[in-house]
Write an enzyme that holds these catalytic residues in place. Structure first.
Site, PDB file in Angstrom:
ATOM      1  N   LYS A   1       0.870  -1.189   0.000  1.00 17.21           N
ATOM      2  CA  LYS A   1       0.000   0.000   0.000  1.00 17.21           C
ATOM      3  C   LYS A   1       0.893   1.220   0.000  1.00 17.21           C
ATOM      4  CE  LYS A   1      -2.288   2.194   3.962  1.00 17.21           C
ATOM      5  NZ  LYS A   1      -3.127   1.908   5.140  1.00 17.21           N
TER       6      LYS A   1
ATOM      7  N   LYS B   1       1.036   5.549   0.125  1.00 18.27           N
ATOM      8  CA  LYS B   1       0.293   6.760   0.460  1.00 18.27           C
ATOM      9  C   LYS B   1       0.245   7.647  -0.774  1.00 18.27           C
ATOM     10  CE  LYS B   1      -0.414   6.016   4.882  1.00 18.27           C
ATOM     11  NZ  LYS B   1      -1.758   6.009   5.493  1.00 18.27           N
TER      12      LYS B   1
ATOM     13  N   GLU C   1      -8.015   3.783  -0.285  1.00 16.73           N
ATOM     14  CA  GLU C   1      -8.433   3.951   1.110  1.00 16.73           C
ATOM     15  C   GLU C   1      -8.683   5.429   1.404  1.00 16.73           C
ATOM     16  OE1 GLU C   1      -5.609   1.979   3.652  1.00 16.73           O
ATOM     17  OE2 GLU C   1      -6.357   2.964   5.458  1.00 16.73           O
TER      18      GLU C   1
ATOM     19  N   LYS D   1      -9.323  -0.586  12.861  1.00 13.95           N
ATOM     20  CA  LYS D   1      -8.227  -0.241  13.767  1.00 13.95           C
ATOM     21  C   LYS D   1      -8.775  -0.257  15.185  1.00 13.95           C
ATOM     22  CE  LYS D   1      -5.472   2.607  10.628  1.00 13.95           C
ATOM     23  NZ  LYS D   1      -5.210   3.989  10.171  1.00 13.95           N
TER      24      LYS D   1
HETATM   25  O1  OSB Z   1      -4.076   5.699   7.470  1.00 14.67           O
HETATM   26  O2  OSB Z   1      -3.464   3.708   7.793  1.00 14.67           O
HETATM   27  C1  OSB Z   1      -3.300   4.910   7.981  1.00 14.67           C
HETATM   28  C2  OSB Z   1      -0.078   5.455   9.962  1.00 14.67           C
HETATM   29  C3  OSB Z   1      -0.431   6.518  10.761  1.00 14.67           C
HETATM   30  C4  OSB Z   1      -1.680   7.060  10.619  1.00 14.67           C
HETATM   31  C5  OSB Z   1      -2.580   6.539   9.690  1.00 14.67           C
HETATM   32  C6  OSB Z   1      -2.236   5.459   8.896  1.00 14.67           C
HETATM   33  C7  OSB Z   1      -0.950   4.939   9.020  1.00 14.67           C
HETATM   34  C8  OSB Z   1      -0.451   3.850   8.191  1.00 14.67           C
HETATM   35  C9  OSB Z   1       0.680   3.063   8.776  1.00 14.67           C
HETATM   36  O3  OSB Z   1      -0.823   3.629   7.057  1.00 14.67           O
HETATM   37  C10 OSB Z   1       0.414   1.621   8.929  1.00 14.67           C
HETATM   38  C11 OSB Z   1       1.524   0.990   9.723  1.00 14.67           C
HETATM   39  O4  OSB Z   1       1.441   0.937  10.967  1.00 14.67           O
HETATM   40  O5  OSB Z   1       2.484   0.553   9.084  1.00 14.67           O
HETATM   41 MG    MG Z   2      -5.519   4.631   6.350  1.00 12.46          MG
END
Ligand code: OSB
Ligand code: MG
Length: 369
Positions: free
Chosen positions: A161, A163, A213, A262
């Protein structure tokens, strides 16, 4: 079991590599840990609030305040039988779900230890081997991102995934797909887009992503339904889903076809199990999201991922991707096939490295009954 005292502590842990999302860059975590001291056992919980109120309204400091002033005093000195009971007895203050989850999950850990069974069995999990994926942040250059992906693909991770945000999306996905046409790939926008971007987001369809997402506002469900209607790519909601009623609304409105769960965001195991049940009944696949957790939160995430509805690879990956040294023993490791073996040890399944925790602690407060 009687909760004799509750310890709150803040530890500082520098990340091995910075993590950047559409809302900012993190280089060092400030993690709030909760320990419930019962007769003979210590249950541990981790608060997943960030250093700043960017992902949600909570931060390490707001969680500290809420736990110290309201939540810990409501439980210290009290008799409590289970994690589920802790959820029902949570003081009636609004929101602050990550603070509540840290305490509730610590009670679940204590319950599993008192019962002498693994935590994943206490919550009703059945999976023995979990599919691991990685979340890779925005980097300083496309080259840096591609080399990070190469490392994780070679390590065996089952889903990548990345960002995204306006200006770090189409060109990036184009390059990834050119190099890895067949990998399971998704992206996470953390609310970086608006309905002005519908045509732009339609262009994502050509990358055959597993999902996009949380493209739109963190408090929005209905407009995600309008967007989902315009795309062939599945939407997945993260920030918008704070409880099982939100999950039901999102599913009925067809605002997404996949859900990210989460523990902190929904307020702990009790509500996470409810979200999972709503999704399972509607045949909507779910996966476990990550919040850059230390080994304690990570081990709770692994327990949750043993629930049968967690059919997609989660964001739960090896400790070493985040930390020079994790605070649990053994650390979380991932096989060459991109799987994590579920521990059969009592409780969370990973021992606490108390000496390291003590060394990383910058503040500590004990609340007694
Ligand atoms: O949106 O999933 C998210 C980390 C901090 C805040 C939000 C997100 C995330 C991640 C990290 O995508 C996932 C991880 O712990 O590796
Ligand atoms: Mg997320």
């Amino acid at each position: 079991m009687r909760i004799e005292a509750i310890t709150l502590r803040e530890i500082r842990m520098p990340l091995v590599h910075f993590f950047e999302t559409s809302f900012g860059r993190t280089t060092e975590r400030r993690i709030l840990l909760v320990t419930v001291h019962c007769e003979g056992v210590d249950g541990w919980g981790e608060c997943t609030a960030g250093e700043h109120p960017f992902y949600s309204e909570e931060s390490t400091d707001t969680a500290w305040y809420v736990l110290r002033e309201y939540l810990a005093p409501a439980f210290a000195g009290k008799e409590i039988e289970s994690g589920r009971e802790a959820a029902f007895r949570m003081p009636a203050l609004r929101m602050h779900r990550m603070a509540k989850a840290a305490l509730e999950n610590a009670v679940w850990d204590a319950e599993a230890q008192v019962k002498q069974v693994p935590l994943w069995k206490v919550i009703g999990g059945t999976r023995k081997e979990l599919a691991a994926g990685v979340s890779i942040g925005i980097q300083d250059s496309h080259g840096q991102l591609l080399s990070k992906i190469a490392t994780e693909v070679a390590a065996g991770y089952q889903r990548i995934k990345v960002k995204v945000k306006p200006g770090w999306d189409l060109a990036v996905l184009e390059k990834i797909r050119a190099q890895w046409p067949g990998i399971l790939l998704s992206c996470d926008a953390n609310s970086a887009y608006t309905l002005d971007h519908v045509a732009h987001l339609r262009e994502f369809d050509r990358f055959r992503l597993l999902m996009i997402e949380q493209p739109l506002w963190s408090d929005e469900i209905y407009l995600h339904a309008l967007l989902q209607h315009e795309l062939t790519t599945n939407l997945c909601l993260d920030e918008s889903i704070l409880h099982a009623r939100h999950a039901l609304a999102a599913i009925e409105l067809k605002a997404c076809r996949i859900l990210n769960v989460k523990l902190g965001r929904v307020g702990g195991f009790t509500e996470a199990i409810r979200v999972h049940e709503v999704a399972l009944a509607a045949e909507v696949p779910v996966w476990c999201g990550g919040m850059l957790e230390s080994g304690i939160g990570r081990s709770h995430n692994l327990a949750m991922s043993t629930l049968i509805g967690f059919s997609l690879p989660g964001d739960v990956s090896a400790s070493a991707r985040y930390w020079k040294e994790d605070i649990i023993d053994p650390e979380v490791t991932v096989s060459a096939q991109g799987t994590i073996a579920v521990s059969n040890t009592v409780g969370r399944g990973y021992a606490i490295n108390e000496r390291l925790i003590e060394r990383l602690t910058v503040r500590k407060e004990i609340i007694r009954g």
